[in-house]
Design a protein around this motif. Structure first.
Motif, mmCIF file in Angstrom:
data_model
loop_
_atom_site.group_PDB
_atom_site.id
_atom_site.type_symbol
_atom_site.label_atom_id
_atom_site.label_comp_id
_atom_site.label_asym_id
_atom_site.label_seq_id
_atom_site.Cartn_x
_atom_site.Cartn_y
_atom_site.Cartn_z
ATOM 1 N N LYS A 122 0.753 -1.118 -0.396
ATOM 2 C CA LYS A 122 -0.910 0.034 -0.238
ATOM 3 C C LYS A 122 0.732 1.232 0.161
ATOM 4 O O LYS A 122 2.174 1.190 0.101
ATOM 5 C CB LYS A 122 -0.935 0.326 1.108
ATOM 6 N N ARG A 123 0.260 2.496 -0.545
ATOM 7 C CA ARG A 123 1.290 3.555 -0.502
ATOM 8 C C ARG A 123 1.716 4.271 0.430
ATOM 9 O O ARG A 123 1.616 4.036 1.808
ATOM 10 C CB ARG A 123 -0.278 4.717 -0.549
ATOM 11 N N HIS A 124 3.021 4.485 0.492
ATOM 12 C CA HIS A 124 3.603 4.581 1.293
ATOM 13 C C HIS A 124 5.002 5.768 1.027
ATOM 14 O O HIS A 124 5.616 6.749 -0.348
ATOM 15 C CB HIS A 124 4.324 3.523 2.820
ATOM 16 N N LEU A 125 6.215 6.266 1.933
ATOM 17 C CA LEU A 125 6.883 6.879 1.978
ATOM 18 C C LEU A 125 8.199 6.362 2.105
ATOM 19 O O LEU A 125 8.345 5.289 2.953
ATOM 20 C CB LEU A 125 7.204 7.767 2.639
ATOM 21 N N ASP A 126 9.662 6.215 1.687
ATOM 22 C CA ASP A 126 10.902 5.353 2.127
ATOM 23 C C ASP A 126 11.607 6.398 3.288
ATOM 24 O O ASP A 126 12.437 7.089 2.989
ATOM 25 C CB ASP A 126 11.268 5.102 0.792
ATOM 26 N N GLN A 127 10.828 6.358 4.191
ATOM 27 C CA GLN A 127 11.313 6.764 5.126
ATOM 28 C C GLN A 127 10.697 7.066 6.659
ATOM 29 O O GLN A 127 9.873 6.401 6.319
ATOM 30 C CB GLN A 127 11.394 9.220 5.210
ATOM 31 N N PHE A 128 11.499 6.892 7.629
ATOM 32 C CA PHE A 128 11.017 6.463 8.653
ATOM 33 C C PHE A 128 10.590 8.361 9.757
ATOM 34 O O PHE A 128 11.765 8.900 9.416
ATOM 35 C CB PHE A 128 12.033 5.689 9.761
ATOM 36 N N GLN A 129 9.912 7.841 10.305
ATOM 37 C CA GLN A 129 10.577 9.502 11.680
ATOM 38 C C GLN A 129 11.603 9.448 12.567
ATOM 39 O O GLN A 129 11.583 8.504 12.908
ATOM 40 C CB GLN A 129 9.115 9.239 12.345
ATOM 41 N N GLY A 130 11.819 10.623 11.985
ATOM 42 C CA GLY A 130 12.697 11.188 12.833
ATOM 43 C C GLY A 130 14.532 10.333 12.282
ATOM 44 O O GLY A 130 15.591 9.933 12.818
ATOM 45 N N ARG A 131 14.088 10.030 10.810
ATOM 46 C CA ARG A 131 15.716 9.584 10.421
ATOM 47 C C ARG A 131 15.252 9.479 8.774
ATOM 48 O O ARG A 131 14.092 8.942 8.043
ATOM 49 C CB ARG A 131 15.565 7.814 10.952
ATOM 50 N N ASN A 132 16.310 10.210 7.984
ATOM 51 C CA ASN A 132 15.606 11.110 6.745
ATOM 52 C C ASN A 132 17.046 10.706 6.206
ATOM 53 O O ASN A 132 17.230 10.662 5.174
ATOM 54 C CB ASN A 132 15.726 12.312 7.198
#
Length: 213
Positions: A122-132
């Motif tokens: 499903k739709r998502h972004l390849d990033q984590f909160q607090g980690r870019n």
């Protein structure tokens, strides 16, 4: 590995800069691509791929209502020789992106990604909160004789619309990890790729599970 002239690199980089993604076809020889797929098939038959999780480190969880792929992380320090051309390409790509985009990329991480028939992400972004640290997502498709009816397209969400990309054999897609949400549509046939990320990688940061397009 195929020789690519400077003008082509500039065209790719300009497209990535202007549109946040670029589709690159015919970048590796058919011989190399078939060798990658042969290695992939052997790993799949040996049942060493694992169900992919979402989240990072101690927050990982498996949720097949969100993603259904199976993955195997690849290490260029201890790898099958058949994958050498891919890692050579990844090194070249890193250096060219640093040269033209001034990204200060310091590494990358990649895995095999297998979507069995009937799976999706499903739709998502390849990033984590607090980690870019993921800057550029990259996908190399290994699906021979792929047809639109097989599904499994990569759908990316642009600032002013959407784009759907067929996962055809030998195609590479690059996109900005922190900007473009995307999804893998349901596949009606086993779907294979080498998926990875160009990184600004702080010391001690381990593999991150989000991704797998």
């Amino acid at each position: 590995m195929k020789s690519i002239d400077e003008e082509q690199w500039i065209n790719w980089v300009d497209t990535l800069s202007d549109h946040h993604y670029v589709v690159m076809d015919h970048i590796l020889s058919r011989e190399d691509l078939c060798a990658f797929k042969s290695c992939f098939d052997e790993k799949k038959e040996a049942e060493v791929l694992k169900k992919a999780a979402i989240g990072s480190l101690n927050q990982k969880q498996i949720d097949q209502s969100i993603r259904g792929d199976q993955i195997l992380w690849l290490d260029n320090q201890d790898m099958d020789a058949r994958l050498t051309p891919f890692f050579q390409w990844a090194e070249l790509l890193k250096s060219q992106l640093n040269r033209y985009c001034f990204l200060s990329l310091s590494g990358y991480e990649v895995h095999f990604a297998h979507y069995p028939e009937g799976t999706f992400y499903k739709r998502h972004l390849d990033q984590f909160q607090g980690r870019n640290n993921r800057l550029i997502s990259m996908i190399l498709y290994l699906n021979e004789d792929w047809e639109p009816s097989h599904g499994g397209q990569l759908k990316i969400y642009l600032p002013n619309g959407e784009e759907t990309i067929e996962p055809v054999f030998g195609r590479m897609v690059l996109f900005k990890s922190d900007l473009l949400e995307h999804e893998v549509l349901m596949t009606h046939k086993d779907r294979f790729s080498i998926t990875g990320w160009m990184l600004h990688k702080p010391a001690g940061l381990g593999f991150l599970e989000l991704g797998g397009a």
